[in-house]
Scaffold this active site. Structure first.
Site, short mmCIF file in Angstrom:
data_model
loop_
_atom_site.label_atom_id
_atom_site.label_comp_id
_atom_site.label_asym_id
_atom_site.label_seq_id
_atom_site.Cartn_x
_atom_site.Cartn_y
_atom_site.Cartn_z
N GLY A 53 0.81 -1.20 0.00
CA GLY A 53 0.00 0.00 0.00
C GLY A 53 0.85 1.26 0.00
O GLY A 53 1.99 1.27 -0.47
N SER A 54 0.30 2.34 0.57
CA SER A 54 0.88 3.68 0.41
C SER A 54 2.22 3.89 1.10
O SER A 54 2.84 4.94 0.91
CB SER A 54 -0.12 4.72 0.93
OG SER A 54 -1.31 4.68 0.19
N ILE A 55 2.68 2.95 1.89
CA ILE A 55 3.97 3.15 2.57
C ILE A 55 5.12 3.27 1.57
O ILE A 55 6.18 3.79 1.92
CB ILE A 55 4.26 2.02 3.58
CG1 ILE A 55 4.22 0.65 2.90
CG2 ILE A 55 3.31 2.08 4.75
CD1 ILE A 55 4.57 -0.50 3.83
N VAL A 56 4.93 2.83 0.32
CA VAL A 56 6.01 2.92 -0.67
C VAL A 56 5.96 4.21 -1.48
O VAL A 56 6.76 4.41 -2.38
CB VAL A 56 5.98 1.71 -1.64
CG1 VAL A 56 6.15 0.41 -0.88
CG2 VAL A 56 4.69 1.70 -2.46
N LYS A 57 5.05 5.10 -1.14
CA LYS A 57 4.90 6.31 -1.95
C LYS A 57 6.11 7.24 -1.87
O LYS A 57 6.31 8.08 -2.75
CB LYS A 57 3.64 7.06 -1.53
CG LYS A 57 2.35 6.41 -2.03
CD LYS A 57 1.12 7.17 -1.58
CE LYS A 57 -0.16 6.54 -2.12
NZ LYS A 57 -1.39 7.21 -1.62
#
Length: 711
Positions: A416-420
């Site tokens: 999810g968004s933790i890699v943004k």
């Protein structure tokens, strides 16, 4: 009248005049030549004499060294060459400590009864001894198989056994149409249950003891009993060694864990005396000089660092009278020091255990059963604590927790968004955005596909707010630009497939999509999608396509924390040789050094911008409260869609929600990084969107504990 020929005039040849050398002169030359030869011979004789004397001196010195100075050494070598040498079954392994030198794993002496076969003992002698032992010590024979019992019956009833073979079969045996093994197999097949039923409990116990006495190599020590050996049993064997023909006692060892089950799974396990080397590891260990009955590390750190932890076995020589004389007393293994802080590890496991159970009582958690966490030092790759816990349900409906720490390195999850943070750097690097770029947060609609939106309408936002409030739309527009696409609402979208390579290269520089190199024998890679559809690139940019393990996510956030250097994560910190005094360490033989695996190829201003944005996530964004009391921290929340198989038919059938968080603290000079992942924590199947805050509760509690322990 014939005319008389004139006589031919003969010419007289003149004789050659030879000058004669006077006798006196000849004798003089002969005398001079003889003198020269004599002198030459004398010189050669001197040289030969000197050479002989030199060689003789060397030989004498060598003989003196062999026979006098090194006499004992060569006698010992001779003995070893003509007499068989054997090694003891095992020696205690090295101890295991945490980073603060708290002892985690030690060795405990255990009373052991064993048997070592003598060359003068016959099969009938061994059977008799087995009955004697069975009458005096208690042996659990529950593992006695029917085959072993038939074998024992056969040894006790050779004549009856032979009668089970027909004359025709014996004839085939004589003609080698049936081998001796075939004959024996036929005998075992024909031993009846009725014949075996004649054996009572004592017979069965003796049969099992006989099996243990003959298991493995004939010259090796056979463990007969090493669990619950009573003082009376130990004393009986010790006092009757002379009459028991090979039976003896000793103090063996077992691993003890001073912190109970804390981190025990990753500490690993050691094979038992009765087990020896497991079949699946036999080839590896045999190729490295081990014997099948050796005790070895069989999982995780015990296996990974077998070469350090294994002890040096005592060596004995077998004398002509079949007695033993020690050659080398051996030594226990080296002590290893881990990077783990056992106090932090204990607390982490307590929090996870408590949380996975309590979360099961929350709404929408039908499919949730586990959470993972990793705490690391982002400045060098040291793992400070890591754990995974899984909750299970008993038949009566009650809950219990099992350790699932291996999942940290083996279980990929949708991040999810933790890699943004990494996705944002792709945009900076390839000119899709610049520092301060504003874009409208809006739903993206590609023809024939559902709308792709942020979790809420965030309006007109810049790059910092895009991370602070986790905008999906901002990332979609970056991906479209990187892929050289032109977007129009509800129209087809064409993107260069090379955009996938640009994203994956950037992610790999953080350790995502590649193995981290952690010093454990197993590590999964995760899933890497193969489709290059435009919609999948947009999914990739928000962490909804490829999957990564928690340890990969730890390497990712640690790389962000330190400004772009990717270090190899590791658990081994130091190694010490054993000391004569077990209360101290011996000589240090290894000290870890941080290993740089790579650096992120972006300008420092962009890395600094992302790090600043992550600090705002915790200060006043969606990550507020995730880092406990420590607001001078950075991080990123993540919520992803996952799909699971709920009925076990191998087909995914249910969409779930996974929550995650990655962070580090302090923001300006990180001392720790943290990753927490809670797969399948929620679902929308019933139209109810409640999501447990279990991930936030875990991260907050652990960060507070980290600083409490740090002081």
């Amino acid at each position: 009248m014939l005319k008389r020929k004139k006589p031919i005039n003969k010419v007289k040849k003149k004789k050659r005049q030879v000058k004669k050398t006077p006798i006196k002169t000849i004798n003089k030359k002969k005398k001079d030549k003889n003198k020269y030869l004599l002198e030459l011979i004398e010189k050669r004789y001197v040289v030969i004499t000197v050479l002989i004397l030199t060689l003789f001196s060397c030989i004498s010195l060598r003989l003196f060294k062999l026979q006098i100075l090194d006499n004992e050494k060569y006698i010992e070598k001779l003995a070893l060459s003509v007499e068989k040498t054997i090694e003891s079954t095992s020696t205690p392994r090295g101890r295991i400590y945490d980073r603060n030198y708290n002892l985690l794993v030690d060795n405990e002496a255990i009373k052991t009864i064993y048997y070592k076969k003598s060359s003068k003992v016959s099969t009938s002698d061994e059977i008799e001894i087995a009955y004697t032992i069975a009458s005096n010590i208690e042996i659990d024979y529950s593992k006695l198989t029917t085959y072993r019992l038939k074998e024992f019956w056969y040894l006790n009833n050779k004549e009856k056994a032979k009668e089970k073979i027909t004359d025709e079969e014996w004839e085939k045996n004589n003609k080698r149409k049936l081998s001796d093994d075939d004959i024996e197999d036929l005998i075992y097949e024909r031993i009846t249950d009725e014949e075996l039923s004649e054996y009572n409990e004592l017979d069965k116990e003796a049969a099992y003891i006989y099996y243990l006495m003959n298991k493995g190599y004939s010259y090796a020590e056979k463990i007969i009993k090493n669990v619950n050996v009573t003082e009376e049993e130990y004393a009986y064997i010790s006092e009757n060694v002379d009459t028991l023909k090979g039976f003896n006692t000793k103090l063996d060892w077992e691993r003890i864990y001073l912190y109970g089950d804390t981190f025990k799974t990753i500490l690993g396990s050691v094979s038992s005396n009765s087990q020896g080397i497991p079949a699946e590891l036999a080839t590896y260990y045999l190729n490295n000089g081990y014997s099948l009955d050796d005790r070895v590390g069989i999982s995780y750190l015990e296996y990974q660092y077998e070469n350090y932890l294994k002890g040096k076995k005592a060596t004995y020589k077998v004398l002509s009278d079949n007695t033993y004389e020690i050659v080398d007393p051996g030594s226990r293994g080296n002590d290893i020091v881990l990077t783990i802080d056992i106090n932090l590890q204990q607390y982490l496991e307590q929090v996870l255990t408590s949380e996975v159970i309590s979360t099961k009582y929350e709404a929408n958690t039908e499919y949730y059963n586990r959470s993972f966490a990793v705490i690391a030092d982002p400045n060098n790759g040291e793992i400070l604590a890591m754990s995974g816990k899984q909750v299970r349900t008993r038949d009566d409906g009650s809950l219990y927790v099992v350790d699932y720490t291996p999942g940290v390195v083996t279980l990929p999850v949708t991040p999810g968004s933790i890699v943004k943070g990494a996705s944002m750097l792709v945009g900076y690097k390839y000119g899709a955005i610049n520092i301060g770029t504003y874009m409208q947060d809006e739903c993206i609609k590609i023809k024939d596909t559902p709308e792709k939106c942020s979790w809420t309408n965030l309006g007109y936002i810049n790059d910092v707010d895009a991370l602070k409030f986790s905008s999906n739309s901002y990332q979609y527009k970056i991906a479209i630009s990187v892929g050289n696409g032109t977007y129009t609402y509800n129209s087809s979208l064409n993107l260069d497939s090379s955009a996938f390579d640009k994203y994956r290269q950037m992610y790999a520089e953080f350790g995502l999509g590649i193995k981290t190199g952690i010093d454990l024998p197993v590590e999964s890679l995760g899933y890497s999608g193969t489709s290059t559809l435009p919609g999948h690139l947009l999914d990739y940019a928000i962490g909804q396509y490829d999957t990564y393990t928690p340890i990969q996510l730890s390497q990712y956030i640690s790389t962000l924390a330190n400004g772009g250097t990717r270090y190899q994560p590791y658990l081994l910190k130091e190694v010490y040789a054993p000391s004569d005094d077990d209360s101290t360490f011996g000589k240090k033989i290894y000290e870890s050094e941080k290993i740089v695996l790579g650096t992120v190829d972006v300008e420092s201003q962009y890395m600094d911008r992302v790090r600043y944005s992550l600090s705002q996530v915790v200060a006043s964004g969606l990550g507020y409260g995730y880092m406990g009391y420590y607001t001078n921290s950075s991080g990123k929340t993540g919520t992803s869609q996952s799909f699971i198989d709920t009925d076990g038919n191998g087909v995914v059938d249910t969409e779930t929600i996974t929550t995650a968080f990655v962070g580090y603290s302090p923001s300006d000079n990180p001392a720790m990084s943290i990753v927490v992942v809670s797969p399948d924590v929620s679902h929308n199947n019933n139209g109810y969107s409640y999501q447990s805050s279990v991930t936030k509760r875990i991260t907050s509690a652990v960060v507070n504990k980290f600083y409490e322990l740090r002081g």
